[in-house]
Motif scaffolding. Structure first.
Motif, PDB file in Angstrom:
ATOM      1  N   GLY A  47      20.399  67.104  31.999  1.00  0.00           N
ATOM      2  CA  GLY A  47      20.294  66.350  33.236  1.00  0.00           C
ATOM      3  C   GLY A  47      20.296  64.841  33.047  1.00  0.00           C
ATOM      4  O   GLY A  47      20.142  64.091  34.010  1.00  0.00           O
ATOM      5  N   THR A  48      20.497  64.389  31.814  1.00  0.00           N
ATOM      6  CA  THR A  48      20.523  62.963  31.520  1.00  0.00           C
ATOM      7  C   THR A  48      21.889  62.386  31.885  1.00  0.00           C
ATOM      8  O   THR A  48      22.922  62.977  31.553  1.00  0.00           O
ATOM      9  N   VAL A  49      21.887  61.248  32.573  1.00  0.00           N
ATOM     10  CA  VAL A  49      23.150  60.597  32.918  1.00  0.00           C
ATOM     11  C   VAL A  49      23.791  60.061  31.644  1.00  0.00           C
ATOM     12  O   VAL A  49      23.158  59.336  30.879  1.00  0.00           O
ATOM     13  N   ILE A  50      25.060  60.439  31.415  1.00  0.00           N
ATOM     14  CA  ILE A  50      25.784  60.008  30.218  1.00  0.00           C
ATOM     15  C   ILE A  50      27.042  59.208  30.554  1.00  0.00           C
ATOM     16  O   ILE A  50      27.756  58.748  29.673  1.00  0.00           O
ATOM     17  N   GLY A  51      27.302  59.034  31.835  1.00  0.00           N
ATOM     18  CA  GLY A  51      28.473  58.281  32.281  1.00  0.00           C
ATOM     19  C   GLY A  51      28.650  58.441  33.769  1.00  0.00           C
ATOM     20  O   GLY A  51      27.784  58.977  34.453  1.00  0.00           O
ATOM     21  N   GLY A  52      29.790  57.957  34.248  1.00  0.00           N
ATOM     22  CA  GLY A  52      30.073  58.115  35.658  1.00  0.00           C
ATOM     23  C   GLY A  52      30.778  56.921  36.257  1.00  0.00           C
ATOM     24  O   GLY A  52      31.356  56.088  35.546  1.00  0.00           O
ATOM     25  N   LEU A  53      30.708  56.853  37.564  1.00  0.00           N
ATOM     26  CA  LEU A  53      31.369  55.825  38.355  1.00  0.00           C
ATOM     27  C   LEU A  53      30.334  55.202  39.271  1.00  0.00           C
ATOM     28  O   LEU A  53      29.517  55.920  39.854  1.00  0.00           O
ATOM     29  N   SER A  54      30.381  53.871  39.387  1.00  0.00           N
ATOM     30  CA  SER A  54      29.533  53.215  40.384  1.00  0.00           C
ATOM     31  C   SER A  54      30.328  52.132  41.076  1.00  0.00           C
ATOM     32  O   SER A  54      31.227  51.519  40.487  1.00  0.00           O
ATOM     33  N   GLY A  55      30.018  51.953  42.322  1.00  0.00           N
ATOM     34  CA  GLY A  55      30.687  50.947  43.127  1.00  0.00           C
ATOM     35  C   GLY A  55      30.084  50.907  44.501  1.00  0.00           C
ATOM     36  O   GLY A  55      28.916  51.246  44.692  1.00  0.00           O
ATOM     37  N   TYR A  56      30.893  50.523  45.472  1.00  0.00           N
ATOM     38  CA  TYR A  56      30.412  50.468  46.840  1.00  0.00           C
ATOM     39  C   TYR A  56      31.589  50.484  47.800  1.00  0.00           C
ATOM     40  O   TYR A  56      32.737  50.264  47.406  1.00  0.00           O
ATOM     41  N   THR A  57      31.265  50.771  49.047  1.00  0.00           N
ATOM     42  CA  THR A  57      32.249  50.656  50.116  1.00  0.00           C
ATOM     43  C   THR A  57      31.822  49.489  51.007  1.00  0.00           C
ATOM     44  O   THR A  57      30.633  49.271  51.228  1.00  0.00           O
ATOM     45  N   GLY A  77      40.294  64.975  32.008  1.00  0.00           N
ATOM     46  CA  GLY A  77      40.520  64.773  33.436  1.00  0.00           C
ATOM     47  C   GLY A  77      39.314  64.309  34.224  1.00  0.00           C
ATOM     48  O   GLY A  77      39.343  64.298  35.457  1.00  0.00           O
ATOM     49  N   LEU A  78      38.246  63.915  33.535  1.00  0.00           N
ATOM     50  CA  LEU A  78      37.042  63.488  34.241  1.00  0.00           C
ATOM     51  C   LEU A  78      37.253  62.219  35.070  1.00  0.00           C
ATOM     52  O   LEU A  78      36.710  62.104  36.169  1.00  0.00           O
ATOM     53  N   ALA A  79      38.028  61.272  34.568  1.00  0.00           N
ATOM     54  CA  ALA A  79      38.260  60.035  35.329  1.00  0.00           C
ATOM     55  C   ALA A  79      38.893  60.358  36.673  1.00  0.00           C
ATOM     56  O   ALA A  79      38.457  59.840  37.718  1.00  0.00           O
ATOM     57  N   GLY A  80      39.880  61.219  36.671  1.00  0.00           N
ATOM     58  CA  GLY A  80      40.523  61.621  37.914  1.00  0.00           C
ATOM     59  C   GLY A  80      39.566  62.322  38.860  1.00  0.00           C
ATOM     60  O   GLY A  80      39.587  62.094  40.071  1.00  0.00           O
ATOM     61  N   ARG A  81      38.708  63.169  38.309  1.00  0.00           N
ATOM     62  CA  ARG A  81      37.725  63.880  39.143  1.00  0.00           C
ATOM     63  C   ARG A  81      36.708  62.914  39.732  1.00  0.00           C
ATOM     64  O   ARG A  81      36.354  63.023  40.915  1.00  0.00           O
ATOM     65  N   LEU A  82      36.230  61.966  38.921  1.00  0.00           N
ATOM     66  CA  LEU A  82      35.282  60.966  39.428  1.00  0.00           C
ATOM     67  C   LEU A  82      35.910  60.156  40.560  1.00  0.00           C
ATOM     68  O   LEU A  82      35.304  59.962  41.617  1.00  0.00           O
ATOM     69  N   LEU A  83      37.133  59.670  40.307  1.00  0.00           N
ATOM     70  CA  LEU A  83      37.821  58.867  41.323  1.00  0.00           C
ATOM     71  C   LEU A  83      38.074  59.677  42.584  1.00  0.00           C
ATOM     72  O   LEU A  83      37.860  59.175  43.698  1.00  0.00           O
TER      73      LEU A  83
END
Length: 146
Positions: A47-57, A77-83
């Motif tokens: 359950g530890t955060v190891i990466g991801g995407l952050s931003g805002y609208t 393919g994780l980048a595509g899934r995150l986006l």
């Protein structure tokens, strides 16, 4: 006459004044930003955060500030899934576009594969690389649009 001070250690309060007064100016100039944070997290088995995407609208756009895929997870393919997840949420918020920038050739390929198009470049940022700015049209969702 106002005094100017150059500092490498501005206080959080000083920075808040700049941000809040600029936000008030922009609100009066172009309307409310409706800025909302958006994140898509990658967690390991514990359950530890190891990466991801952050931003805002804001103002009908998704801006991806940070996107990191752990080295041992790249190429799956994780980048595509995150986006895709972020874009879907942005569309639900009524956004009509998304933008991102990178100086990584590998990330650039991933963003182009995801349907982003280049709209600007800044050569030698950092030295030896080009910072590339990309955008993508989104179709706002009827169910979540404001």
């Amino acid at each position: 006459m106002p005094q100017l001070e150059l500092t490498t250690t501005p206080s959080p309060d000083d920075l808040a004044v700049i941000g809040e007064t600029l936000a008030a100016f922009n609100h009066a100039d172009v309307g409310p930003a409706d800025r909302q944070t958006l994140a898509v997290l990658i967690r390991d088995e514990d359950g530890t955060v190891i990466g991801g995407l952050s931003g805002y609208t804001a103002w009908g756009w998704l801006f991806t500030q940070l996107l990191f895929i752990p080295e041992n997870q790249r190429g799956a393919g994780l980048a595509g899934r995150l986006l895709s997840m972020a874009e879907h949420e942005a569309a639900n918020r009524g956004c009509h576009g998304a933008w991102i920038d990178t100086f990584s050739p590998h990330a650039l390929k991933a963003y182009l594969k995801q349907g982003y198009e280049i709209f600007g470049e800044l050569p030698e940022f950092p030295k030896g690389r080009t910072r590339t700015f990309l955008r993508k049209a989104l179709v706002p969702s009827d169910t979540g649009a404001k």
